[in-house]
Design a protein around this motif. Structure first.
Motif, PDB file in Angstrom:
ATOM      1  N   HIS A  71      30.669  -9.619  -1.743  1.00 59.28           N
ATOM      2  CA  HIS A  71      29.492  -8.871  -1.290  1.00 59.28           C
ATOM      3  C   HIS A  71      28.891  -9.532  -0.046  1.00 59.28           C
ATOM      4  CE1 HIS A  71      29.138  -7.750  -5.780  1.00 59.28           C
ATOM      5  NE2 HIS A  71      29.582  -6.680  -5.140  1.00 59.28           N
ATOM      6  N   GLU A  72      28.788 -10.858  -0.096  1.00 55.75           N
ATOM      7  CA  GLU A  72      28.242 -11.604   1.039  1.00 55.75           C
ATOM      8  C   GLU A  72      29.055 -11.327   2.303  1.00 55.75           C
ATOM      9  OE1 GLU A  72      27.177 -16.248   1.963  1.00 55.75           O
ATOM     10  OE2 GLU A  72      29.190 -15.779   1.218  1.00 55.75           O
ATOM     11  N   ASP A  73      30.365 -11.313   2.176  1.00 59.46           N
ATOM     12  CA  ASP A  73      31.260 -11.064   3.304  1.00 59.46           C
ATOM     13  C   ASP A  73      30.988  -9.686   3.924  1.00 59.46           C
ATOM     14  OD1 ASP A  73      33.725 -11.541   4.937  1.00 59.46           O
ATOM     15  OD2 ASP A  73      34.496  -9.885   3.716  1.00 59.46           O
ATOM     16  N   ILE A  74      30.803  -8.680   3.090  1.00 60.05           N
ATOM     17  CA  ILE A  74      30.520  -7.328   3.591  1.00 60.05           C
ATOM     18  C   ILE A  74      29.197  -7.310   4.345  1.00 60.05           C
ATOM     19  CG2 ILE A  74      30.012  -4.931   2.900  1.00 60.05           C
ATOM     20  CD1 ILE A  74      33.027  -5.734   2.681  1.00 60.05           C
ATOM     21  N   VAL A  75      28.175  -7.955   3.798  1.00 62.79           N
ATOM     22  CA  VAL A  75      26.860  -7.994   4.450  1.00 62.79           C
ATOM     23  C   VAL A  75      26.948  -8.697   5.804  1.00 62.79           C
ATOM     24  CG1 VAL A  75      24.507  -8.913   4.315  1.00 62.79           C
ATOM     25  CG2 VAL A  75      25.546  -7.829   2.310  1.00 62.79           C
ATOM     26  N   LEU A  76      27.557  -9.869   5.838  1.00 57.46           N
ATOM     27  CA  LEU A  76      27.635 -10.624   7.094  1.00 57.46           C
ATOM     28  C   LEU A  76      28.450  -9.881   8.154  1.00 57.46           C
ATOM     29  CD1 LEU A  76      27.986 -14.264   5.721  1.00 57.46           C
ATOM     30  CD2 LEU A  76      25.943 -13.155   6.691  1.00 57.46           C
TER      31      LEU A  76
ATOM     32  N   ARG B 153      18.052 -15.089  -6.004  1.00 59.37           N
ATOM     33  CA  ARG B 153      19.261 -15.811  -5.597  1.00 59.37           C
ATOM     34  C   ARG B 153      19.834 -15.259  -4.287  1.00 59.37           C
ATOM     35  NH1 ARG B 153      17.325 -18.909  -8.062  1.00 59.37           N
ATOM     36  NH2 ARG B 153      18.002 -20.107  -9.843  1.00 59.37           N
ATOM     37  N   ILE B 154      19.861 -13.935  -4.163  1.00 61.69           N
ATOM     38  CA  ILE B 154      20.412 -13.324  -2.942  1.00 61.69           C
ATOM     39  C   ILE B 154      19.508 -13.644  -1.750  1.00 61.69           C
ATOM     40  CG2 ILE B 154      21.106 -11.162  -1.822  1.00 61.69           C
ATOM     41  CD1 ILE B 154      21.623 -10.065  -4.714  1.00 61.69           C
ATOM     42  N   GLN B 155      18.185 -13.614  -1.956  1.00 61.22           N
ATOM     43  CA  GLN B 155      17.256 -13.975  -0.881  1.00 61.22           C
ATOM     44  C   GLN B 155      17.521 -15.405  -0.406  1.00 61.22           C
ATOM     45  OE1 GLN B 155      13.536 -13.076  -2.878  1.00 61.22           O
ATOM     46  NE2 GLN B 155      13.305 -11.160  -1.722  1.00 61.22           N
ATOM     47  N   THR B 156      17.782 -16.286  -1.349  1.00 64.74           N
ATOM     48  CA  THR B 156      18.100 -17.675  -1.012  1.00 64.74           C
ATOM     49  C   THR B 156      19.366 -17.752  -0.156  1.00 64.74           C
ATOM     50  OG1 THR B 156      17.088 -18.467  -3.050  1.00 64.74           O
ATOM     51  CG2 THR B 156      18.644 -19.948  -1.990  1.00 64.74           C
TER      52      THR B 156
ATOM     53  N   GLN C 122      18.494 -16.594   3.481  1.00 58.08           N
ATOM     54  CA  GLN C 122      17.200 -17.010   4.017  1.00 58.08           C
ATOM     55  C   GLN C 122      17.196 -17.236   5.522  1.00 58.08           C
ATOM     56  OE1 GLN C 122      16.047 -20.396   1.722  1.00 58.08           O
ATOM     57  NE2 GLN C 122      17.758 -21.656   2.374  1.00 58.08           N
ATOM     58  N   LYS C 123      18.334 -17.493   6.118  1.00 55.68           N
ATOM     59  CA  LYS C 123      18.424 -17.720   7.570  1.00 55.68           C
ATOM     60  C   LYS C 123      18.584 -16.423   8.357  1.00 55.68           C
ATOM     61  CE  LYS C 123      20.433 -22.279   6.973  1.00 55.68           C
ATOM     62  NZ  LYS C 123      21.642 -23.088   7.032  1.00 55.68           N
ATOM     63  N   TYR C 124      18.555 -15.286   7.663  1.00 51.83           N
ATOM     64  CA  TYR C 124      18.768 -13.983   8.298  1.00 51.83           C
ATOM     65  C   TYR C 124      17.538 -13.098   8.107  1.00 51.83           C
ATOM     66  CZ  TYR C 124      23.651 -15.449   8.320  1.00 51.83           C
ATOM     67  OH  TYR C 124      24.819 -16.133   8.521  1.00 51.83           O
ATOM     68  N   PRO C 125      16.643 -13.087   9.096  1.00 50.11           N
ATOM     69  CA  PRO C 125      15.431 -12.263   8.960  1.00 50.11           C
ATOM     70  C   PRO C 125      15.708 -10.757   8.951  1.00 50.11           C
ATOM     71  CG  PRO C 125      15.557 -13.227  11.156  1.00 50.11           C
ATOM     72  CD  PRO C 125      16.673 -13.827  10.347  1.00 50.11           C
ATOM     73  N   ASN C 126      16.897 -10.356   9.366  1.00 53.17           N
ATOM     74  CA  ASN C 126      17.241  -8.930   9.411  1.00 53.17           C
ATOM     75  C   ASN C 126      17.974  -8.469   8.143  1.00 53.17           C
ATOM     76  OD1 ASN C 126      19.366 -10.560  10.243  1.00 53.17           O
ATOM     77  ND2 ASN C 126      20.136  -9.100  11.725  1.00 53.17           N
ATOM     78  N   ILE C 127      17.943  -9.304   7.096  1.00 50.99           N
ATOM     79  CA  ILE C 127      18.488  -8.917   5.797  1.00 50.99           C
ATOM     80  C   ILE C 127      17.347  -8.952   4.784  1.00 50.99           C
ATOM     81  CG2 ILE C 127      20.059  -9.519   3.916  1.00 50.99           C
ATOM     82  CD1 ILE C 127      21.925 -10.766   5.998  1.00 50.99           C
ATOM     83  N   LYS C 128      17.122  -7.830   4.137  1.00 53.88           N
ATOM     84  CA  LYS C 128      16.104  -7.738   3.087  1.00 53.88           C
ATOM     85  C   LYS C 128      16.802  -7.544   1.753  1.00 53.88           C
ATOM     86  CE  LYS C 128      12.758  -5.243   5.934  1.00 53.88           C
ATOM     87  NZ  LYS C 128      12.083  -3.955   6.093  1.00 53.88           N
ATOM     88  N   VAL C 129      16.183  -8.026   0.700  1.00 53.71           N
ATOM     89  CA  VAL C 129      16.707  -7.837  -0.645  1.00 53.71           C
ATOM     90  C   VAL C 129      15.605  -7.188  -1.477  1.00 53.71           C
ATOM     91  CG1 VAL C 129      17.787  -8.926  -2.650  1.00 53.71           C
ATOM     92  CG2 VAL C 129      18.078  -9.944  -0.383  1.00 53.71           C
ATOM     93  N   VAL C 130      15.909  -6.031  -2.037  1.00 45.45           N
ATOM     94  CA  VAL C 130      14.926  -5.278  -2.814  1.00 45.45           C
ATOM     95  C   VAL C 130      15.590  -4.728  -4.074  1.00 45.45           C
ATOM     96  CG1 VAL C 130      13.601  -4.624  -0.759  1.00 45.45           C
ATOM     97  CG2 VAL C 130      15.394  -3.114  -1.597  1.00 45.45           C
TER      98      VAL C 130
END
Length: 152
Positions: free
Chosen positions: A19-24, A56-59, A62-70
């Motif tokens: 999932h992380e790979d897809i987001v990045l 956990r996902i927010q953590t 955390q270095k990406y201000p253009n990623i939100k977790v809701v």
């Protein structure tokens, strides 16, 4: 030009390195990505609590201000519209994923015509990782740290 916002929805129980790979990789295409953890009506209970997973996902990002977790509990198309997301980001590991995601994307397009589904093929080294495998390993005390982008 309008901001290109993508919604990356899922139950993420748990959120994996796949999932992380897809987001990045999605950040190369979109200005902002909203990771939306939904309540899956097909699954009666969760292994990891939603609030725990949000944290956990927010953590992890955390270095990406253009990623939100809701979190959300409504139709994906409606949630995307409310949040200005005109793109639905999804990862595909195999043809089974494609069949499933294709059907969902057709319904979402019917509900929200301006939304496009964008599919990224999972990086081969991560394609075998699934939330269900991680849950099973974790349940029986196995080390899952190499499969997730945060610590439990």
């Amino acid at each position: 030009m309008a901001k290109r916002i993508a919604l990356f929805p899922g139950s993420f129980d748990p959120f994996t390195k796949g999932h992380e790979d897809i987001v990045l990789r999605g950040l190369q295409l979109f200005d902002e990505i909203i990771i939306a953890i939904g309540y899956n009506s097909q699954k009666s209970t969760r292994y990891f609590e939603i609030d725990f997973m949000v944290e956990r996902i927010q953590t992890a990002f955390q270095k990406y201000p253009n990623i939100k977790v809701v979190k959300f509990s409504e139709l994906t198309a409606g949630f995307a519209r409310k949040n200005g997301a005109r793109f639905l980001l999804r990862g595909l590991r195999n043809t089974t994923d494609f069949e499933y995601e294709n059907s969902i994307s057709q319904v979402n397009r019917k509900l929200y015509e301006e939304m496009e589904s964008v599919f990224l093929i999972t990086t081969p080294q991560l394609a075998w990782i699934s939330s269900s495998i991680i849950r099973e390993v974790h349940k029986y005390g196995g080390d899952v740290s190499e499969f997730i982008p945060y610590s439990l």
